[in-house]
Design a protein around this motif. Structure first.
Motif: not given
Lengths: 160, 78
Positions: A95-114
């Protein structure tokens, strides 16, 4: 007639469950408070993108910090199994590993959002992480765990 | 072009290097916390409940560093 003299298999659920449940509940309460505060502050300082940033940052912090306690609670359902230790650490660390993968994906998706303010996201995320740590420490400090916790004394023999 | 200029040249996103640095500490920390919990439970299985709570709070503190490290990507750099 031969009788089975062995005692009934004890309930092996670890005694950590109430503490973790309490931590999740109080974490949820505090998350609601921080959600409102960071959304209002974000709106005041950065308008609508700030409001969304506050909401998303706090939610990310609280959900991702809560997954650890939640995964321990899920893993404790397998307490009766012979493979408990393996299953437990498999679920918690998986669960810990999955959480960090999700977190990094979210960061990449949301970073460019205006439509959201990244600085508000960062600040409310840090606030949420620190708040959930405070809740965790308070709950653990106030919890009472029996020292010899998962021991069950054998039952007295019943008269036939 | 002297040697200093060549050495200082980096291609790509410097934030990824930052994430790598931010991941080292929590990785070692969680490894130690979980490994020691396994040792403790193997030694005294009846303490599993107490040890789980301690492990959980240890993981929470360690992973908080990793979260902040990854979230730095949100800081808008000029």
């Amino acid at each position: 007639m031969m009788t089975d003299a062995r005692p009934e298999p004890a309930d092996r659920t670890p005694t950590s469950n109430p503490v973790l449940k309490r931590a999740l509940a109080w974490g949820g309460v505090l998350a609601a408070v921080i959600l409102v505060v960071s959304a209002v502050l974000g709106y005041v300082f950065a308008g609508m993108p700030g409001l969304w940033g506050g909401l998303i940052g706090t939610l990310m912090a609280v959900v991702f910090m809560g997954i650890t306690a939640g995964s321990i609670l899920v893993a404790n359902r397998f307490a009766g199994s012979d493979l408990f230790v393996g299953i437990f650490f498999g679920i918690v660390l998986g669960g810990w590993l999955l959480k960090f993968v999700l977190f990094i994906v979210l960061v990449f998706v949301l970073r460019g959002a205006s439509w959201l303010d990244p600085m508000v996201v960062f600040l409310s995320l840090v606030a949420g992480v620190i708040a959930s740590l405070v809740v965790d420490v308070l709950v653990v400090a106030k919890s009472r765990l029996p020292y010899a916790s998962d021991v069950e004394l054998p039952k007295a023999p019943e008269d036939e | 072009m002297d040697a200093t200029t060549v050495l200082a040249e980096i291609n790509g996103h410097i934030a990824s290097v930052g994430y790598g640095l931010a991941a080292i500490g929590p990785a070692i920390g969680v490894g130690i916390v979980v490994g020691k919990t396994i040792e403790g439970v193997a030694r005294q299985p009846e303490l599993a409940g107490r040890l789980q709570v301690l492990m959980w709070i240890g993981i929470a503190f360690t992973e908080a560093l990793a979260f902040v490290g990854i979230a730095v990507a949100f800081i808008p750099f000029p």
